[in-house]
Motif scaffolding. Structure first.
Motif, PDB file in Angstrom:
ATOM      1  N   PRO A 102      -9.035  13.424  -5.161  1.00 43.03           N
ATOM      2  CA  PRO A 102      -8.053  13.024  -4.151  1.00 43.03           C
ATOM      3  C   PRO A 102      -8.442  11.706  -3.476  1.00 43.03           C
ATOM      4  N   PRO A 103      -7.482  10.806  -3.292  1.00 48.46           N
ATOM      5  CA  PRO A 103      -7.781   9.523  -2.652  1.00 48.46           C
ATOM      6  C   PRO A 103      -7.725   9.640  -1.127  1.00 48.46           C
ATOM      7  N   PRO A 104      -8.217   8.644  -0.415  1.00 47.43           N
ATOM      8  CA  PRO A 104      -8.100   8.649   1.052  1.00 47.43           C
ATOM      9  C   PRO A 104      -6.640   8.596   1.495  1.00 47.43           C
ATOM     10  N   ALA A 105      -6.403   9.026   2.713  1.00 47.51           N
ATOM     11  CA  ALA A 105      -5.053   8.989   3.286  1.00 47.51           C
ATOM     12  C   ALA A 105      -4.629   7.539   3.540  1.00 47.51           C
ATOM     13  N   PRO A 106      -3.310   7.279   3.567  1.00 46.68           N
ATOM     14  CA  PRO A 106      -2.827   5.906   3.752  1.00 46.68           C
ATOM     15  C   PRO A 106      -3.379   5.201   4.987  1.00 46.68           C
ATOM     16  N   HIS A 107      -3.560   5.908   6.100  1.00 46.89           N
ATOM     17  CA  HIS A 107      -4.067   5.225   7.297  1.00 46.89           C
ATOM     18  C   HIS A 107      -5.507   4.751   7.085  1.00 46.89           C
ATOM     19  N   GLU A 108      -6.295   5.515   6.339  1.00 43.23           N
ATOM     20  CA  GLU A 108      -7.666   5.086   6.035  1.00 43.23           C
ATOM     21  C   GLU A 108      -7.659   3.925   5.059  1.00 43.23           C
ATOM     22  N   VAL A 109      -6.733   3.967   4.110  1.00 43.43           N
ATOM     23  CA  VAL A 109      -6.606   2.871   3.157  1.00 43.43           C
ATOM     24  C   VAL A 109      -6.338   1.560   3.884  1.00 43.43           C
ATOM     25  N   ARG A 111      -7.723   3.475  -4.154  1.00 45.40           N
ATOM     26  CA  ARG A 111      -6.477   3.519  -4.931  1.00 45.40           C
ATOM     27  C   ARG A 111      -5.289   3.207  -4.028  1.00 45.40           C
ATOM     28  N   PRO A 112      -5.253   1.970  -3.519  1.00 48.25           N
ATOM     29  CA  PRO A 112      -4.320   1.635  -2.442  1.00 48.25           C
ATOM     30  C   PRO A 112      -2.849   1.629  -2.829  1.00 48.25           C
ATOM     31  N   PHE A 113      -2.555   1.469  -4.128  1.00 49.14           N
ATOM     32  CA  PHE A 113      -1.149   1.354  -4.523  1.00 49.14           C
ATOM     33  C   PHE A 113      -0.619   2.603  -5.219  1.00 49.14           C
ATOM     34  N   GLY A 114      -1.496   3.395  -5.830  1.00 43.26           N
ATOM     35  CA  GLY A 114      -1.064   4.622  -6.473  1.00 43.26           C
ATOM     36  C   GLY A 114      -0.832   4.499  -7.960  1.00 43.26           C
ATOM     37  N   TRP A 115      -0.487   3.306  -8.434  1.00 40.65           N
ATOM     38  CA  TRP A 115      -0.289   3.060  -9.866  1.00 40.65           C
ATOM     39  C   TRP A 115      -0.860   1.680 -10.177  1.00 40.65           C
ATOM     40  N   PRO A 124       0.835  -1.212   0.000  1.00 46.29           N
ATOM     41  CA  PRO A 124       0.000   0.000   0.000  1.00 46.29           C
ATOM     42  C   PRO A 124       0.862   1.250   0.000  1.00 46.29           C
ATOM     43  N   ARG A 125       0.405   2.266  -0.684  1.00 43.27           N
ATOM     44  CA  ARG A 125       1.175   3.493  -0.861  1.00 43.27           C
ATOM     45  C   ARG A 125       1.409   4.228   0.464  1.00 43.27           C
ATOM     46  N   GLY A 126       2.500   4.976   0.470  1.00 39.65           N
ATOM     47  CA  GLY A 126       2.806   5.813   1.616  1.00 39.65           C
ATOM     48  C   GLY A 126       2.328   7.239   1.406  1.00 39.65           C
ATOM     49  N   VAL A 127       2.622   8.081   2.371  1.00 38.25           N
ATOM     50  CA  VAL A 127       2.134   9.465   2.353  1.00 38.25           C
ATOM     51  C   VAL A 127       2.674  10.242   1.167  1.00 38.25           C
ATOM     52  N   GLU A 128       3.919  10.006   0.801  1.00 45.87           N
ATOM     53  CA  GLU A 128       4.561  10.817  -0.228  1.00 45.87           C
ATOM     54  C   GLU A 128       4.366  10.290  -1.644  1.00 45.87           C
ATOM     55  N   GLN A 129       3.749   9.145  -1.807  1.00 39.29           N
ATOM     56  CA  GLN A 129       3.615   8.568  -3.141  1.00 39.29           C
ATOM     57  C   GLN A 129       2.536   9.266  -3.962  1.00 39.29           C
TER      58      GLN A 129
END
Length: 270
Positions: free
Chosen positions: A144-151, A185-189, A129-134
């Motif tokens: 805008p997607p949800p924040a990583p902690h919500e993901v 969008r848990p991975f970002g790509w 799962p993506r991090g904050v900076e990805q």
């Protein structure tokens, strides 16, 4: 739900499947890969993809796939486009993932992301799962997607849904899986390719289409004008929005079943 189920049942009763179901499934997988890539913004003629698969393009393992993450030049908009290659890799392996999907959906999601994004994102980010900076790729312009902690929390909840017995129809469960993954969008790509593959796996594993003869991706592409809007309605979270998305997914399955029925008829005519 009733219309979609009826369309799939009519397909499953076609006489050509007694002899050539594997060929129908393979053609469906190819059409699904093309449709999924098109929904990511990379559209290619079906015959061009078919010719590429015939000579081995797209069959590379994810570990061997090249791309920008390794500093190599990546073709865009053609057979070498990373979206096309990712869609083809997923279509080649999806049949082997159905049993694991039943017991370990997080593991399968990670694998789907490796298949989708190998050679594009850094190796250490594949399947995670993506991090904050990805950055988050957004070809459907969902916002805008949800924040990583919500993901993380919602992926855990989704895994619980998939591993808990339910009487909900497979089409409904598949719609929720697809919608939730694209909302997060848990991975970002490659999230769209992962989400559509997850829906297809759900329909296979839950017995609606056990031989993976239909390609819901084809239905979503056919109904592309409604796809993103229905997803936004789902992401908004209202009962009406979720119902709209489930209806869209049922319609996509109906379209996909009819497309596969046309494949059967083409095989029957020779």
């Amino acid at each position: 739900m009733t219309e979609a189920r009826g369309a799939v049942d009519r397909l499953l009763g076609h006489r050509i499947l007694r002899r050539r179901s594997a060929e129908v499934s393979a053609e469906s997988a190819l059409r699904g890969a093309r449709a999924s890539a098109a929904l990511e913004g990379v559209a290619l003629p079906l015959e061009r993809l078919r010719g590429a698969v015939a000579v081995g393009s797209g069959a590379e393992t994810a570990e061997k796939a090249g791309g920008s993450a390794s500093g190599e030049t990546v073709e865009t908009g053609g057979l070498g486009d990373p979206v096309v290659q990712g869609a083809l890799r997923i279509s080649a392996e999806i049949g082997a993932l159905a049993e694991t999907w039943r017991h370990a959906p997080r593991q399968v999601l990670a694998r789907l992301h490796v298949l989708a994004a190998a050679g594009v994102v850094a190796p250490e980010e594949l399947g995670r799962p993506r991090g904050v900076e990805q950055d988050v790729r957004d070809p459907l312009e969902l916002g805008p997607p949800p924040a990583p902690h919500e993901v993380a929390a919602r992926l855990d909840a989704l895994s619980g849904v998939l591993t808990t017995p339910t009487k909900a129809p497979a089409i409904v469960v598949g719609a929720i899986v697809h919608g939730e993954l694209l909302a997060l969008r848990p991975f970002g790509w490659g999230d769209g390719m992962v989400a559509r593959a997850a829906q297809r796996l759900t329909l296979v594993e839950r017995g609606l289409d056990p031989k993976s003869l239909t390609a819901p991706e084809v239905g979503h592409a056919e109904l592309a004008g409604d796809y993103a809007d229905a997803l936004r309605a789902y992401a908004a979270g209202s009962p009406e929005g979720v119902a709209r998305w489930v209806r869209h997914c049922a319609e996509a399955v109906t379209v996909a079943a009819r497309d596969s029925l046309a494949i059967c008829e083409a095989f029957l005519r020779g």
